[in-house]
Design an enzyme around this catalytic site. Structure first.
Site, short mmCIF file in Angstrom:
data_model
loop_
_atom_site.label_atom_id
_atom_site.label_comp_id
_atom_site.label_asym_id
_atom_site.label_seq_id
_atom_site.Cartn_x
_atom_site.Cartn_y
_atom_site.Cartn_z
CG ASN A 15 -1.70 1.20 1.47
OD1 ASN A 15 -1.82 2.04 0.57
ND2 ASN A 15 -2.27 1.33 2.66
CD1 TRP A 16 3.63 1.16 -2.79
CD2 TRP A 16 3.75 2.39 -4.66
NE1 TRP A 16 4.48 0.52 -3.66
CE2 TRP A 16 4.56 1.25 -4.82
CE3 TRP A 16 3.67 3.30 -5.72
CZ2 TRP A 16 5.32 1.01 -5.98
CZ3 TRP A 16 4.40 3.06 -6.89
CH2 TRP A 16 5.22 1.93 -7.01
CE LYS A 17 -0.09 3.23 4.80
NZ LYS A 17 0.01 3.33 6.24
CG HIS A 101 -5.76 1.96 5.43
ND1 HIS A 101 -5.31 2.93 6.29
CD2 HIS A 101 -4.74 1.09 5.27
CE1 HIS A 101 -4.06 2.65 6.64
NE2 HIS A 101 -3.69 1.53 6.03
CD GLU A 171 -3.27 -2.24 7.66
OE1 GLU A 171 -2.13 -2.42 7.22
OE2 GLU A 171 -3.97 -1.28 7.33
N GLY A 177 3.00 2.45 10.70
CA GLY A 177 3.99 3.49 10.47
C GLY A 177 4.76 3.91 11.72
CB SER A 216 5.62 -1.59 11.93
OG SER A 216 5.28 -0.24 12.20
N GLY A 237 2.94 -1.04 4.25
CA GLY A 237 2.97 0.36 3.86
C GLY A 237 4.39 0.77 3.49
N GLY A 238 5.06 1.41 4.44
CA GLY A 238 6.38 1.99 4.20
C GLY A 238 7.37 1.07 3.49
P1 PGA Z 1 3.11 0.47 7.54
O1 PGA Z 1 1.60 0.65 7.02
O2 PGA Z 1 3.63 -0.83 6.99
O3 PGA Z 1 3.85 1.66 7.03
O4 PGA Z 1 3.04 0.42 9.04
C1 PGA Z 1 0.73 -0.43 6.91
C2 PGA Z 1 -0.62 0.00 6.39
O5 PGA Z 1 -1.17 1.00 6.88
O6 PGA Z 1 -1.17 -0.63 5.47
#
Ligand code: PGA
Length: 253
Positions: A15-17, A101, A171, A177, A216, A237-238
């Site tokens: 998920n690149w957000k 989300h 999540e 994050g 994370s 995410g990240g």
């Molecule tokens: P993260 O995000 O891996 O940066 O913690 C996960 C998400 O919100 O899908």
């Protein structure tokens, strides 16, 4: 998408957000090229910002990389400035969509009822949804995490998912994050509660619906998380923004 009768492969979803300009297409190309060389045990999907979806889907066409949207509107079309519909995601080449989300629920006040309507929209246009649930730190500290998440799930999953391919992503908001990963015990406890709810609602189908963990997930912790019971993949995410890190997580599945 109707469900196949076999147990689904794990899903690793990136998920690149709100990250990624044109240059990020190279990361997606690198993921596709690596998986061509060494096919993964998992299904792999990238969810870029909507501005990149069409180009990204073209960039990975012919590879095993799937693509999808980070959200969709509950309506098929109309006067909804700034939103995109499930049909538009499919038209741009996507086959999946993330709904509910926590950043949508928090930033845009989305309710479970709205999330369920978005799931209906996704199904109407043949997209495979990933429905996200997760508790806040306050809820966890108050000992309410499991009851809250199960309630969220119950209200976010429409009955029309019966017989359709879909995924749930757990999540915990405090793990997104932040670098704070839920413990394997926390993950197992929650995934077991989600599984019980899915089986109660969807019977045999609910017994194999993939339950992804997100929050994370990194190359360093992916193997342990993905090996935990009832973990059917990861929403990343990240660590999905760089092909090298994302591929290390795919490799761990
Ligand atoms: P993260 O995000 O891996 O940066 O913690 C996960 C998400 O919100 O899908």
């Amino acid at each position: 998408m109707t469900l196949s009768s076999t147990t689904p492969r794990p899903l690793i979803a990136g998920n690149w957000k709100m990250n990624g300009l044109s240059a990020a297409l190279d990361e997606a190309r690198a993921v596709a090229a690596a998986l061509d060389q060494r096919p993964a045990a998992a299904r792999v999907a990238i969810f870029p910002p909507s501005t990149l979806l069409h180009r990204l889907a073209e960039a990975v066409e012919g590879s095993s990389v799937l693509t999808g949207g980070q959200d969709c509107h509950a309506k098929a079309s109309g006067a909804h400035t700034g939103d995109i519909s499930a049909e538009m995601i499919g038209d741009a080449g996507g086959t999946l969509v993330i709904v509910g989300h926590s950043e949508r629920r928090t930033d845009h006040g989305e309710t479970c009822q709205q999330v369920a309507a978005k799931v209906e929209a996704a199904l109407a246009f043949d997209l495979e949804p990933i429905v996200c649930v997760g508790e806040s730190l306050e809820q966890r500290q108050a000992g309410e995490a499991v009851a809250f998440v199960v309630g969220q799930l119950r209200n976010s999953l429409p009955a029309s998912l019966k017989g359709k391919a879909f995924n749930v992503a757990y999540e915990p908001i405090w793990a997104i994050g932040t670098g704070h990963v839920a413990s394997i015990d926390n993950i197992f406890e929650m995934h077991a509660a989600i599984r019980a709810e899915l089986v109660a609602r969807f019977g045999e189908q609910g017994a194999v619906t993939p339950i992804l963990y997100g929050g994370s997930v990194k190359p360093e912790n992916a193997r342990e998380i993905l090996a935990a019971p009832e973990v059917g993949g990861a929403l990343v995410g990240g660590a999905s923004l760089k092909a090298k890190d994302f591929l290390a997580i795919v490799e761990a599945a």
